[in-house]
Design an enzyme around this catalytic site. Sequence first.
Site, PDB file in Angstrom:
ATOM      1  N   TRP A 186      47.123 109.451 -57.792  1.00 41.91           N
ATOM      2  CA  TRP A 186      48.707 109.029 -57.060  1.00 41.91           C
ATOM      3  C   TRP A 186      48.411 107.857 -56.227  1.00 41.91           C
ATOM      4  O   TRP A 186      49.693 107.238 -55.751  1.00 41.91           O
ATOM      5  CB  TRP A 186      49.130 109.945 -56.262  1.00 41.91           C
ATOM      6  CG  TRP A 186      49.116 111.520 -56.661  1.00 41.91           C
ATOM      7  CD1 TRP A 186      48.583 111.890 -57.992  1.00 41.91           C
ATOM      8  CD2 TRP A 186      49.534 112.650 -56.047  1.00 41.91           C
ATOM      9  NE1 TRP A 186      48.822 113.199 -58.133  1.00 41.91           N
ATOM     10  CE2 TRP A 186      49.237 113.803 -57.099  1.00 41.91           C
ATOM     11  CE3 TRP A 186      50.054 112.853 -54.948  1.00 41.91           C
ATOM     12  CZ2 TRP A 186      49.524 114.988 -56.768  1.00 41.91           C
ATOM     13  CZ3 TRP A 186      50.331 114.092 -54.704  1.00 41.91           C
ATOM     14  CH2 TRP A 186      50.030 114.937 -55.407  1.00 41.91           C
TER      15      TRP A 186
HETATM   16 FE1  SF4 Z   1      43.860 109.188 -55.398  1.00 39.98          FE
HETATM   17 FE2  SF4 Z   1      42.443 109.597 -53.361  1.00 39.98          FE
HETATM   18 FE3  SF4 Z   1      44.965 110.450 -53.462  1.00 39.98          FE
HETATM   19 FE4  SF4 Z   1      43.164 111.642 -54.731  1.00 39.98          FE
HETATM   20  S1  SF4 Z   1      43.042 111.571 -52.520  1.00 39.98           S
HETATM   21  S2  SF4 Z   1      44.959 110.999 -55.548  1.00 39.98           S
HETATM   22  S3  SF4 Z   1      41.688 109.850 -55.306  1.00 39.98           S
HETATM   23  S4  SF4 Z   1      44.309 108.486 -53.535  1.00 39.98           S
END
Ligand code: SF4
Length: 154
Positions: free
Chosen positions: A43
């Site tokens: 995301w």
């Molecule tokens: Fe992407 Fe990091 Fe959010 Fe997981 S925690 S969705 S890898 S930005």
Amino acid sequence: MPTFVYMTRCDGCGHCVDICPSDIMHIDKTYRRALNIEPNMCWECYSCVKACPQQAIDCRGYADFAPLGHSVRALREEKKGTISWKIKFRDGREKNFESPIRTTPWGSIKGPAEYAAPRPADFANQELAHEPDALNIEGGLPALRRNQLKQGVV
Ligand code: SF4
Ligand code: SF4
């Protein structure tokens, strides 16, 4: 482009694995370093970027403030209570700013298994898990009353 890990900085602590809401940050079994196993499902929420104590994770900024050819770095400083952002635009300009950490302290939120299991009647209720308590709204969710509807349709 979603997150990626600089393997030489990562020490395999696993904080990014614990915090990722998509469960796509994993520790490589051979190299003992983190990696994003499903970039399409990222995301770009930055949770892992902010949680990483080694600043080992980089991420694309949202296209509205940092289009292609830029970089975004985030440094979480727990003691100061801030996250420092360094954004480099593709024309070379840089923006540096700090924002307060607004999340609750690490480990202070109860896990799903620590709550009582829902009762059958809860499944017919429109409230989501942990509502209305988690909403912090006195008296629960506001609802329309019949006399508030002009035509009396309910
Ligand atoms: Fe992407 Fe990091 Fe959010 Fe997981 S925690 S969705 S890898 S930005
Ligand atoms: Fe590596 Fe940072 Fe993830 Fe820890 S939080 S495993 S140092 S990328």
